[in-house]
Write a protein that holds these residues in place. Sequence first.
Motif, PDB file in Angstrom:
ATOM      1  N   ARG A  25       0.843  -1.197   0.000  1.00 35.89           N
ATOM      2  CA  ARG A  25       0.000   0.000   0.000  1.00 35.89           C
ATOM      3  C   ARG A  25       0.876   1.244   0.000  1.00 35.89           C
ATOM      4  O   ARG A  25       1.794   1.348   0.813  1.00 35.89           O
ATOM      5  CB  ARG A  25      -0.904   0.001   1.225  1.00 35.89           C
ATOM      6  CG  ARG A  25      -1.927  -1.116   1.256  1.00 35.89           C
ATOM      7  CD  ARG A  25      -2.774  -1.031   2.506  1.00 35.89           C
ATOM      8  NE  ARG A  25      -1.948  -1.112   3.707  1.00 35.89           N
ATOM      9  CZ  ARG A  25      -2.361  -0.753   4.923  1.00 35.89           C
ATOM     10  NH1 ARG A  25      -3.578  -0.295   5.093  1.00 35.89           N
ATOM     11  NH2 ARG A  25      -1.562  -0.875   5.960  1.00 35.89           N
ATOM     12  N   PRO A  26       0.616   2.207  -0.871  1.00 31.10           N
ATOM     13  CA  PRO A  26       1.399   3.446  -0.860  1.00 31.10           C
ATOM     14  C   PRO A  26       1.151   4.224   0.427  1.00 31.10           C
ATOM     15  O   PRO A  26       0.067   4.166   1.010  1.00 31.10           O
ATOM     16  CB  PRO A  26       0.888   4.197  -2.086  1.00 31.10           C
ATOM     17  CG  PRO A  26      -0.474   3.648  -2.343  1.00 31.10           C
ATOM     18  CD  PRO A  26      -0.419   2.216  -1.928  1.00 31.10           C
ATOM     19  N   HIS A  27       2.176   4.947   0.850  1.00 38.96           N
ATOM     20  CA  HIS A  27       2.128   5.684   2.109  1.00 38.96           C
ATOM     21  C   HIS A  27       1.908   7.166   1.823  1.00 38.96           C
ATOM     22  O   HIS A  27       2.632   7.780   1.056  1.00 38.96           O
ATOM     23  CB  HIS A  27       3.447   5.479   2.876  1.00 38.96           C
ATOM     24  CG  HIS A  27       3.450   6.097   4.237  1.00 38.96           C
ATOM     25  ND1 HIS A  27       4.617   6.436   4.888  1.00 38.96           N
ATOM     26  CD2 HIS A  27       2.440   6.455   5.068  1.00 38.96           C
ATOM     27  CE1 HIS A  27       4.314   6.964   6.059  1.00 38.96           C
ATOM     28  NE2 HIS A  27       3.006   6.983   6.191  1.00 38.96           N
ATOM     29  N   PHE A  28       0.904   7.741   2.451  1.00 33.45           N
ATOM     30  CA  PHE A  28       0.607   9.159   2.321  1.00 33.45           C
ATOM     31  C   PHE A  28       0.741   9.832   3.693  1.00 33.45           C
ATOM     32  O   PHE A  28       0.351   9.249   4.716  1.00 33.45           O
ATOM     33  CB  PHE A  28      -0.810   9.391   1.779  1.00 33.45           C
ATOM     34  CG  PHE A  28      -0.983   8.975   0.351  1.00 33.45           C
ATOM     35  CD1 PHE A  28      -0.849   9.893  -0.671  1.00 33.45           C
ATOM     36  CD2 PHE A  28      -1.277   7.660   0.021  1.00 33.45           C
ATOM     37  CE1 PHE A  28      -1.008   9.523  -1.998  1.00 33.45           C
ATOM     38  CE2 PHE A  28      -1.443   7.273  -1.293  1.00 33.45           C
ATOM     39  CZ  PHE A  28      -1.303   8.218  -2.307  1.00 33.45           C
ATOM     40  N   VAL A  29       1.260  11.053   3.698  1.00 38.97           N
ATOM     41  CA  VAL A  29       1.453  11.801   4.943  1.00 38.97           C
ATOM     42  C   VAL A  29       0.778  13.161   4.799  1.00 38.97           C
ATOM     43  O   VAL A  29       0.908  13.829   3.770  1.00 38.97           O
ATOM     44  CB  VAL A  29       2.949  11.994   5.272  1.00 38.97           C
ATOM     45  CG1 VAL A  29       3.120  12.746   6.589  1.00 38.97           C
ATOM     46  CG2 VAL A  29       3.661  10.646   5.328  1.00 38.97           C
ATOM     47  N   VAL A  30       0.052  13.577   5.843  1.00 38.82           N
ATOM     48  CA  VAL A  30      -0.635  14.873   5.865  1.00 38.82           C
ATOM     49  C   VAL A  30      -0.206  15.617   7.123  1.00 38.82           C
ATOM     50  O   VAL A  30      -0.218  15.054   8.225  1.00 38.82           O
ATOM     51  CB  VAL A  30      -2.169  14.703   5.853  1.00 38.82           C
ATOM     52  CG1 VAL A  30      -2.857  16.066   5.868  1.00 38.82           C
ATOM     53  CG2 VAL A  30      -2.613  13.901   4.642  1.00 38.82           C
ATOM     54  N   CYS A  31       0.181  16.887   6.977  1.00 43.18           N
ATOM     55  CA  CYS A  31       0.596  17.720   8.110  1.00 43.18           C
ATOM     56  C   CYS A  31      -0.279  18.965   8.169  1.00 43.18           C
ATOM     57  O   CYS A  31      -0.454  19.654   7.151  1.00 43.18           O
ATOM     58  CB  CYS A  31       2.057  18.146   7.972  1.00 43.18           C
ATOM     59  SG  CYS A  31       3.205  16.789   7.714  1.00 43.18           S
ATOM     60  N   GLY A  32      -0.824  19.275   9.337  1.00 46.08           N
ATOM     61  CA  GLY A  32      -1.664  20.458   9.463  1.00 46.08           C
ATOM     62  C   GLY A  32      -1.957  20.789  10.907  1.00 46.08           C
ATOM     63  O   GLY A  32      -1.579  20.044  11.828  1.00 46.08           O
ATOM     64  N   ALA A  33      -2.655  21.922  11.117  1.00 46.37           N
ATOM     65  CA  ALA A  33      -2.924  22.369  12.478  1.00 46.37           C
ATOM     66  C   ALA A  33      -4.330  22.939  12.640  1.00 46.37           C
ATOM     67  O   ALA A  33      -4.666  23.427  13.707  1.00 46.37           O
ATOM     68  CB  ALA A  33      -1.897  23.426  12.894  1.00 46.37           C
ATOM     69  N   ASP A  34      -5.155  22.891  11.586  1.00 41.17           N
ATOM     70  CA  ASP A  34      -6.523  23.385  11.720  1.00 41.17           C
ATOM     71  C   ASP A  34      -7.488  22.365  11.136  1.00 41.17           C
ATOM     72  O   ASP A  34      -7.115  21.214  10.879  1.00 41.17           O
ATOM     73  CB  ASP A  34      -6.679  24.760  11.067  1.00 41.17           C
ATOM     74  CG  ASP A  34      -6.283  24.762   9.593  1.00 41.17           C
ATOM     75  OD1 ASP A  34      -6.127  23.668   9.016  1.00 41.17           O
ATOM     76  OD2 ASP A  34      -6.120  25.854   9.020  1.00 41.17           O
ATOM     77  N   ALA A  35      -8.729  22.776  10.916  1.00 40.62           N
ATOM     78  CA  ALA A  35      -9.763  21.823  10.498  1.00 40.62           C
ATOM     79  C   ALA A  35      -9.446  21.156   9.168  1.00 40.62           C
ATOM     80  O   ALA A  35      -9.914  20.046   8.906  1.00 40.62           O
ATOM     81  CB  ALA A  35     -11.118  22.538  10.421  1.00 40.62           C
ATOM     82  N   LEU A  36      -8.647  21.806   8.323  1.00 41.05           N
ATOM     83  CA  LEU A  36      -8.352  21.236   7.009  1.00 41.05           C
ATOM     84  C   LEU A  36      -7.575  19.927   7.119  1.00 41.05           C
ATOM     85  O   LEU A  36      -7.748  19.030   6.291  1.00 41.05           O
ATOM     86  CB  LEU A  36      -7.571  22.248   6.167  1.00 41.05           C
ATOM     87  CG  LEU A  36      -7.284  21.845   4.719  1.00 41.05           C
ATOM     88  CD1 LEU A  36      -8.573  21.558   3.967  1.00 41.05           C
ATOM     89  CD2 LEU A  36      -6.491  22.931   4.008  1.00 41.05           C
ATOM     90  N   VAL A  37      -6.718  19.778   8.125  1.00 42.79           N
ATOM     91  CA  VAL A  37      -5.934  18.546   8.262  1.00 42.79           C
ATOM     92  C   VAL A  37      -6.866  17.360   8.517  1.00 42.79           C
ATOM     93  O   VAL A  37      -6.644  16.246   8.017  1.00 42.79           O
ATOM     94  CB  VAL A  37      -4.876  18.678   9.371  1.00 42.79           C
ATOM     95  CG1 VAL A  37      -5.516  18.723  10.747  1.00 42.79           C
ATOM     96  CG2 VAL A  37      -3.891  17.513   9.312  1.00 42.79           C
ATOM     97  N   TYR A  38      -7.937  17.589   9.289  1.00 44.48           N
ATOM     98  CA  TYR A  38      -8.882  16.504   9.556  1.00 44.48           C
ATOM     99  C   TYR A  38      -9.679  16.150   8.304  1.00 44.48           C
ATOM    100  O   TYR A  38      -9.838  14.974   7.974  1.00 44.48           O
ATOM    101  CB  TYR A  38      -9.828  16.906  10.686  1.00 44.48           C
ATOM    102  CG  TYR A  38     -10.893  15.854  10.969  1.00 44.48           C
ATOM    103  CD1 TYR A  38     -10.638  14.807  11.846  1.00 44.48           C
ATOM    104  CD2 TYR A  38     -12.137  15.908  10.340  1.00 44.48           C
ATOM    105  CE1 TYR A  38     -11.604  13.830  12.091  1.00 44.48           C
ATOM    106  CE2 TYR A  38     -13.104  14.948  10.585  1.00 44.48           C
ATOM    107  CZ  TYR A  38     -12.829  13.915  11.462  1.00 44.48           C
ATOM    108  OH  TYR A  38     -13.783  12.951  11.687  1.00 44.48           O
ATOM    109  N   THR A  39     -10.198  17.156   7.607  1.00 39.77           N
ATOM    110  CA  THR A  39     -11.035  16.861   6.447  1.00 39.77           C
ATOM    111  C   THR A  39     -10.241  16.213   5.316  1.00 39.77           C
ATOM    112  O   THR A  39     -10.763  15.348   4.607  1.00 39.77           O
ATOM    113  CB  THR A  39     -11.715  18.150   5.953  1.00 39.77           C
ATOM    114  OG1 THR A  39     -10.734  19.181   5.789  1.00 39.77           O
ATOM    115  CG2 THR A  39     -12.766  18.617   6.934  1.00 39.77           C
ATOM    116  N   VAL A  40      -8.975  16.628   5.125  1.00 37.10           N
ATOM    117  CA  VAL A  40      -8.143  15.986   4.104  1.00 37.10           C
ATOM    118  C   VAL A  40      -7.874  14.536   4.484  1.00 37.10           C
ATOM    119  O   VAL A  40      -7.961  13.625   3.647  1.00 37.10           O
ATOM    120  CB  VAL A  40      -6.825  16.759   3.907  1.00 37.10           C
ATOM    121  CG1 VAL A  40      -5.873  15.971   3.015  1.00 37.10           C
ATOM    122  CG2 VAL A  40      -7.090  18.129   3.306  1.00 37.10           C
ATOM    123  N   ALA A  41      -7.544  14.300   5.756  1.00 40.62           N
ATOM    124  CA  ALA A  41      -7.293  12.937   6.215  1.00 40.62           C
ATOM    125  C   ALA A  41      -8.547  12.072   6.083  1.00 40.62           C
ATOM    126  O   ALA A  41      -8.488  10.911   5.656  1.00 40.62           O
ATOM    127  CB  ALA A  41      -6.816  12.954   7.659  1.00 40.62           C
TER     128      ALA A  41
END
Length: 594
Positions: A25-41
Motif C-alpha cells: 500500500r502506498p504511504h501518504f502523509v498529511v501535516c496540518g494544524a486546523d480543520a483542514l488537516v482533519y477533512t483531508v485525512a
Amino acid sequence: MAVEPAREPPGRSLVSRLRRNADTRPHFVVCGADALVYTVAEELANAGHRIRLTVIVPAELRADVPDLATLRGVRVIRADRLDERTFRSAGLAGAAALALVMPDDVVNLHAALCAQAVEPDLRLVIRMFNTGLGYGVRRLFADCAVLSDAAMAAPAFVAASLGEVAPTHVRLAGRTLYVARRADVRAEHVVCALTAADGAGRVDVLPADPAPETQRPTDLVLAEATGRPAGQTVAAQRLVRARRRRRPLRVMGRALRAALSRKLGIAVLATLVITAVSGAVLVQAEDNVNGFWKSIYVTLLTVVGSSDVELERNGVAQAAQLVLTIAGLALLPLITAAVVEGMVNARLALSSGRAAARHEDHIVVVGLGNVGTRVLRQLVDLGVQVVAIDRKADARGAKAAEQLGVPFIVGDAGREETLRAASIATSKALVVVSTDDVTNLQAALNARAVRPDLRVVLRLFDDDFARRVQTAFNIDISRSVSRLAAPAFAAAMLDRDVLATIPVDRHALLVAGVQVYAGSPLDGATLGQADRPLSVRVIGLSAAGSEWVDWAPDPRRLLAVGDRVMIVARRAGLRALVEQATPPAEPAPPDEAP
C-alpha cells in the motif's frame, strides 16, 4: 567508484511506485494544524484507495479540529516542528505523497524543503495563501501542486449567494469560468461543452463540440464570465437589471445628504432665508428717518466693518441693511464650512463605506480575508454589485476592493449599525466569510433581524456545527471551508493537479492541469492527442516555465517537456491522461541467481 543509482524522472514517483509495488500500500502523509488537516485525512481515508495514512499535528490543536482518533486506520503523530527528524520518525522515506496544509505559508515552505531532504522523489501538495509565492514554490520543486483552500471554497459561496444550486464558478488563471445553459451564453464565450442531449433522453457528458445545427439551448457549457450581461448567469443578470432601475435623481439626493450634516445644512438654510427676507425689506422700505436709530445704525455697521452707511434712509431700510450685512458676514464662513465638510465626508464615504449605505440590489460580503477576497473578485467578474465589510482597514482584500471600485466599510459586522451602513435592508444576499465563527453567526442573526427574508450564506469552521446552525437558525446555507477544499487536496495527492470540481447532473467533472514529462507518450505528441471526447476535453495550454494560459490552443501544436495541459475531465479520464504524461515504468531487474 560507486555509481549513484538512477533516479526516477520528476513527477512519476506515485505512478511508478504503484506499478512496481502493486503488493504494498502506498504511504501518504498529511501535516496540518486546523480543520483542514482533519477533512483531508478523512477524505483520503474514505477515498476507497488501499493506502497507509500518517497525520502529523501539533501537540496542542485548535478546539474546532475534530478528534483524529475517530478516523479508522490513521496513524497520528504529534510534533510541534516539521523538520527532518519528525519526517523520518513518520516514515516519510519511501512515501508516495505529502500534503502540507499548515495555516502558514512560510511553515509549509520550510517543511517542504525538509521533506525533500528526506525523500527527494516525493509528491508534494502544499497549501499556499500567497499566489505569487505559490508560483515560485511550484518551480522550486520537481513534483509539486500548490493549492489554496480559499480558491477551492470561494465558488461555493458565490453560487450560494446568487441562489444557484451548485458551486459552478471557477477562478482559473486570471479569469472566472462558470456553468450555464448554452442559450444564456454568447458563442464566443463558450470554453467547452459539458453535456449534449440527443432529444431521445440520452445525455452525453464532455461531448465533442457539436455542430451548430445539433446544438440544443438546454445543453450545459463551461463559459467565461466577462463582467458584461452576456457573461452572467441568470441570477447575476437579475441583480444587474434591478440595479439599473434605480432613479439617478434619487441617488444624487442621497449623495448630497451624505455629504452635508443635518446641523450645518439647517444653519446654511436659515442664513439664506434671513438674507433673502432682509434684502426684500431693504428694497421695499419707505423713507422714514429716525435720529436715535441713526446712531445705532452707524455703530453696528462700523462694528461689522461696513463702509456703506446711508443716513438718508428710513429706519426700516437701515435695519434691513444692517441685518443683510451681518447675514452676509455669516454666510461666507458657513459656505466655506459646508464645502470643507462635504469634501471630508466624501473622503470618509469612500474610505469607510458610508456611501455604501445608499446601494440597492447588491450582495454584502463580510470578511476580506483569503476566502472573502476570492468571493469578491468572482462576484465582480459576474457583474454583480458588491459592498464589503471588514473590521480591519488593512485587510487582505482591502486593496482589491479599492482597485475594483467596491465600497468598503471598516467595522464590526456583528453590530447592527454596521450592517445598516451597508444597506442590508435593500441587499439581495449576505455572505459572511470572516475567520471568527462568533462574528459570522452574530452578523447572520442581526441581518435576519433587519430583513427576515434575506438570503444568508454563512462560513463556519466546523462542518457539523455548520449543518446544525443551518437547520436551527433557518440560515439558507452554512459552509465549512475545510470541507469544501478537502476533496481537491486529496485528489491532488491521488490524481495530481485538480484545480476544481464541477458537479454536472450525477457526474463530478474535474478541472485540472497535467504536466508533460520527458519520455512520456505525450512528449512530442500533438495537443489534439490529449483531447478525448466523453472523457477529457482540453480547454487551455500553459507553455513550460510560463504562467500564461492560451485558452484557444492549436490542437496541432507539439507538446514539449514542462508544458501544462488544462483540461476538464472525468476521474478515469484524468488518470489515463496522467499516465500519458508520465514516462513508462522501467522494468524491474531480474532476481540474481543464488
